[in-house]
Every structure is written in structure tokens, then in C-alpha cells.
Design a protein around this motif. Structure first.
Motif, PDB file in Angstrom:
ATOM      1  N   VAL A  28      -8.900 -24.879  12.381  1.00 37.85           N
ATOM      2  CA  VAL A  28      -8.765 -23.659  11.586  1.00 37.85           C
ATOM      3  C   VAL A  28      -7.829 -22.688  12.292  1.00 37.85           C
ATOM      4  CG1 VAL A  28     -11.040 -23.894  10.534  1.00 37.85           C
ATOM      5  CG2 VAL A  28     -10.789 -22.472  12.532  1.00 37.85           C
ATOM      6  N   ARG A  29      -7.158 -21.890  11.497  1.00 41.48           N
ATOM      7  CA  ARG A  29      -6.206 -20.929  12.059  1.00 41.48           C
ATOM      8  C   ARG A  29      -6.155 -19.700  11.170  1.00 41.48           C
ATOM      9  NH1 ARG A  29      -3.648 -25.013   9.468  1.00 41.48           N
ATOM     10  NH2 ARG A  29      -2.066 -24.450   7.955  1.00 41.48           N
ATOM     11  N   ASN A  30      -5.427 -18.723  11.630  1.00 38.84           N
ATOM     12  CA  ASN A  30      -5.237 -17.463  10.899  1.00 38.84           C
ATOM     13  C   ASN A  30      -6.563 -16.774  10.594  1.00 38.84           C
ATOM     14  OD1 ASN A  30      -2.501 -18.071  10.900  1.00 38.84           O
ATOM     15  ND2 ASN A  30      -2.583 -19.000   8.875  1.00 38.84           N
ATOM     16  N   LEU A  31      -7.362 -16.573  11.615  1.00 38.08           N
ATOM     17  CA  LEU A  31      -8.625 -15.857  11.438  1.00 38.08           C
ATOM     18  C   LEU A  31      -8.323 -14.376  11.230  1.00 38.08           C
ATOM     19  CD1 LEU A  31      -9.320 -18.271  13.742  1.00 38.08           C
ATOM     20  CD2 LEU A  31     -11.534 -17.390  13.106  1.00 38.08           C
ATOM     21  N   ILE A  32      -8.890 -13.819  10.165  1.00 40.24           N
ATOM     22  CA  ILE A  32      -8.613 -12.435   9.796  1.00 40.24           C
ATOM     23  C   ILE A  32      -9.925 -11.747   9.437  1.00 40.24           C
ATOM     24  CG2 ILE A  32      -7.411 -10.950   8.151  1.00 40.24           C
ATOM     25  CD1 ILE A  32      -5.470 -13.287   7.685  1.00 40.24           C
TER      26      ILE A  32
END
Length: 69
Positions: A28-32
Motif C-alpha cells: 500500500v502507498r499514498n497514505l493520507i
């Protein structure tokens, strides 16, 4: 609600999902942090994303439960 409250909720959700292990095992990536309050992140297609779902929102509800969209 303050920005620090939203960040704290985001960190708690991230930790309950597995923290860094979630990132390493699934990619997973781009945790916002989202103002709902909650957490948004992207799942790569190579990690087994099904039905074209590649973005998840995990939102803390007032009843202290989570909604996943």
C-alpha cells in the motif's frame, strides 16, 4: 475538529491495520489523513486488488467502529 486530532486518528487506524507491516506485505502507498476522520490509501493491482478496487477509505464512526469504503 483540529488537524492534530485527524492525524492522531489516522495514526491509530494505521497502527491497528498493521502499520509498516501493512505497507511491506501488501505494498500500500499514498497514505493520507482524510477529514472524515480517517485514512485513505492505495492498493497496487499486483497485491491482488479485486474488482478494480485500488483505493480504500477507513473512516472512524461516532460509535467507535470503522467503515471501509
Amino acid at each position: 475538529m483540529s488537524k492534530s486530532y485527524h492525524m492522531e486518528i489516522t495514526q491509530i487506524i494505521f497502527g491497528r491495520l498493521g502499520g509498516r507491516r501493512l505497507m511491506v506485505m501488501t505494498g500500500v502507498r499514498n497514505l493520507i489523513a482524510i477529514p472524515a476522520p480517517g485514512l485513505q490509501f492505495n492498493i497496487p493491482k499486483s497485491a491482488g486488488a479485486q474488482h478494480r478496487v485500488t483505493r480504500l477509505h477507513v473512516i472512524l464512526d461516532p460509535s467507535d467502529t470503522y467503515t471501509v469504503l
